[in-house]
Design a protein around this motif. Structure first.
Motif, PDB file in Angstrom:
ATOM      1  N   VAL A 147       0.839  -1.204  -0.062  1.00 44.69           N
ATOM      2  CA  VAL A 147       0.055  -0.298  -0.076  1.00 44.69           C
ATOM      3  C   VAL A 147       0.823   1.309  -0.182  1.00 44.69           C
ATOM      4  N   LEU A 148       2.083   1.177   0.651  1.00 45.42           N
ATOM      5  CA  LEU A 148       2.894   2.398   0.801  1.00 45.42           C
ATOM      6  C   LEU A 148       3.495   2.739  -0.422  1.00 45.42           C
ATOM      7  N   SER A 149       3.992   1.590  -1.114  1.00 49.27           N
ATOM      8  CA  SER A 149       4.640   1.648  -2.213  1.00 49.27           C
ATOM      9  C   SER A 149       3.879   2.086  -3.359  1.00 49.27           C
ATOM     10  N   GLY A 150       2.655   1.796  -3.499  1.00 50.84           N
ATOM     11  CA  GLY A 150       1.680   1.929  -4.671  1.00 50.84           C
ATOM     12  C   GLY A 150       1.324   3.317  -4.109  1.00 50.84           C
ATOM     13  N   ALA A 151       0.824   3.772  -2.953  1.00 47.45           N
ATOM     14  CA  ALA A 151       0.589   5.277  -2.504  1.00 47.45           C
ATOM     15  C   ALA A 151       1.604   6.163  -3.102  1.00 47.45           C
ATOM     16  N   THR A 152       2.870   5.842  -3.175  1.00 43.09           N
ATOM     17  CA  THR A 152       4.117   6.703  -3.343  1.00 43.09           C
ATOM     18  C   THR A 152       4.305   6.957  -4.791  1.00 43.09           C
ATOM     19  N   VAL A 153       3.976   5.839  -5.710  1.00 45.59           N
ATOM     20  CA  VAL A 153       3.965   5.920  -7.084  1.00 45.59           C
ATOM     21  C   VAL A 153       2.750   6.657  -7.576  1.00 45.59           C
ATOM     22  N   ALA A 154       1.549   6.380  -6.974  1.00 43.81           N
ATOM     23  CA  ALA A 154       0.346   7.059  -7.480  1.00 43.81           C
ATOM     24  C   ALA A 154       0.573   8.664  -7.267  1.00 43.81           C
ATOM     25  N   LEU A 155       1.004   9.006  -5.788  1.00 42.12           N
ATOM     26  CA  LEU A 155       1.220  10.540  -5.777  1.00 42.12           C
ATOM     27  C   LEU A 155       2.254  11.072  -6.524  1.00 42.12           C
ATOM     28  N   LEU A 156       3.307  10.442  -6.801  1.00 43.06           N
ATOM     29  CA  LEU A 156       4.490  10.881  -8.044  1.00 43.06           C
ATOM     30  C   LEU A 156       3.483  11.001  -9.414  1.00 43.06           C
ATOM     31  N   ALA A 157       2.721  10.111  -9.870  1.00 42.71           N
ATOM     32  CA  ALA A 157       1.953  10.309 -10.915  1.00 42.71           C
ATOM     33  C   ALA A 157       1.157  11.625 -10.880  1.00 42.71           C
ATOM     34  N   LEU A 158       0.375  11.678  -9.815  1.00 42.02           N
ATOM     35  CA  LEU A 158      -0.658  12.708  -9.820  1.00 42.02           C
ATOM     36  C   LEU A 158      -0.004  14.171  -9.664  1.00 42.02           C
ATOM     37  N   GLY A 159       1.266  14.083  -9.070  1.00 42.83           N
ATOM     38  CA  GLY A 159       2.166  15.348  -8.910  1.00 42.83           C
ATOM     39  C   GLY A 159       2.490  15.598 -10.319  1.00 42.83           C
ATOM     40  N   THR A 160       3.048  14.791 -11.237  1.00 39.87           N
ATOM     41  CA  THR A 160       3.594  15.005 -12.705  1.00 39.87           C
ATOM     42  C   THR A 160       2.164  15.771 -13.267  1.00 39.87           C
ATOM     43  N   PHE A 161       0.987  14.994 -13.188  1.00 38.73           N
ATOM     44  CA  PHE A 161       0.009  15.335 -14.118  1.00 38.73           C
ATOM     45  C   PHE A 161      -0.496  17.024 -13.471  1.00 38.73           C
ATOM     46  N   VAL A 162      -0.404  17.065 -12.125  1.00 36.88           N
ATOM     47  CA  VAL A 162      -0.641  18.455 -11.762  1.00 36.88           C
ATOM     48  C   VAL A 162       0.116  19.604 -12.040  1.00 36.88           C
ATOM     49  N   PHE A 163       1.565  19.116 -11.945  1.00 35.72           N
ATOM     50  CA  PHE A 163       2.526  20.051 -12.346  1.00 35.72           C
ATOM     51  C   PHE A 163       2.558  20.408 -13.662  1.00 35.72           C
ATOM     52  N   SER A 164       2.309  19.251 -14.729  1.00 43.12           N
ATOM     53  CA  SER A 164       2.176  19.763 -16.095  1.00 43.12           C
ATOM     54  C   SER A 164       1.041  20.469 -16.502  1.00 43.12           C
TER      55      SER A 164
END
Length: 321
Positions: free
Chosen positions: A296-313
């Protein structure tokens, strides 16, 4: 097009064209250097680290990582050591040979519990109550919120966005530069606290460092995302830490599963289960397995990074112009 001599252009040796990979690596290196410039939140985190290490060291010198000074009833009854000493007196429980043997067995068991109680007292009194609930989120946000939040506050984000790199690459480069500082502060700070605690701390570090590392990665990705989304990310991160991690993290039922600390605790409970470390009330805490918590923690880290790249872009960041 004539390139000005004052501009540094990185060329690929094979094709003579700009190298995105080398440009990305240079951005990581530059961002890592910028993270070294400690700001207010980082200084607060370092002061808390010094205070925590000194406090744990003082408690170690006083011998408080043990049940020997515990009293029953509290504050008025005999200490645990005094009770064990009474039990060890021949015939204290019964004057018959059977009673003497029973008293010796009970005294030996109680003495073993007393000698190995330091790890339990340190785990519940420091790791779960102080470090995981308060210090770990605060230390994580001290660097993570400054990675992009600091760029927005000092109006240097526009310069960053003019670099010949896509937005997602810039976001990941800043995260890669941030990660060593965040992991170093959290895992290194936890190691210093455990070192100050002596043998109980050494055992705690051996068992708990994987959970601390996994929680650090998730917290860092979460607070870094807040830096891309909010104008004042440190404020939002502090609100999250005190409202969700402390309030919801201690509520019964399934609400606590939205907090990062819940899954870190589950990993710790599984790692130290053989030592007697477990939830006070498993039927209320409802823990998950250590492997599930890690996933869960590993998946949450990857998901948060993916969401962050989308928001930042997709964000314009026009307020920094």
């Amino acid at each position: 097009v004539t390139v000005s001599p004052c501009h540094l252009v990185t060329l690929s040796s094979e094709k003579g064209s700009p190298s995105p990979m080398r440009a990305w690596g240079y951005l990581v290196w530059l961002s890592w250097q910028r993270q070294a410039r400690a700001r207010q939140m980082v200084w607060i985190a370092l002061l808390l680290l010094v205070f925590a290490v000194v406090w744990v060291a003082v408690q170690s010198q006083l011998g408080n990582w043990s049940m020997s000074r515990w009293r029953q009833p509290r504050r008025v009854g005999p200490t645990y050591s005094q009770w064990v000493a009474v039990v060890q007196v021949p015939g204290a429980l019964h004057r018959s040979p059977t009673g003497g043997a029973l008293g010796t067995a009970i005294a030996g068991s109680c003495q073993a519990i007393l000698e190995n109680s330091g790890f339990l007292v340190f785990s519940y009194g420091v790791v779960f109550s102080l470090f995981l609930t308060f210090l770990l989120p605060l230390w994580s946000l001290s660097f993570a919120t400054e990675a992009l939040g600091g760029e927005r506050e000092n109006n240097s984000l526009v310069w960053l966005l003019t670099r010949p790199l896509p937005r997602w690459a810039i976001y990941l480069a800043k995260f890669a530069a941030l990660l060593p500082w965040s992991v170093g502060l959290n895992v290194g700070g936890f190691a210093l606290i455990c070192l100050a605690a002596g043998p109980p701390g050494a055992e705690a570090f051996r068992l708990f460092w994987p959970a601390i590392l996994a929680a650090t990665l998730t917290f860092t990705a979460l607070f870094y995302l807040m830096g891309a989304f909010f104008r004042r990310p440190a404020v939002m991160a502090i609100v999250y830490s005190f409202c969700l991690e402390i309030v919801l993290g201690n509520m019964p039922g399934y609400l606590k599963r939205v907090s990062v600390g819940f899954y870190a605790r589950c990993m710790m409970f599984e790692s130290a289960g053989a030592y007697g470390v477990q939830p006070d009330n498993p039927d209320v805490f409802l823990p998950v397995g250590g492997t599930t918590a890690l996933l869960v923690l590993s998946g949450a880290t990857v998901a948060l990074l993916a969401l962050g790249t989308f928001v930042f872009s997709r964000s314009q960041y026009t307020e920094v112009v």
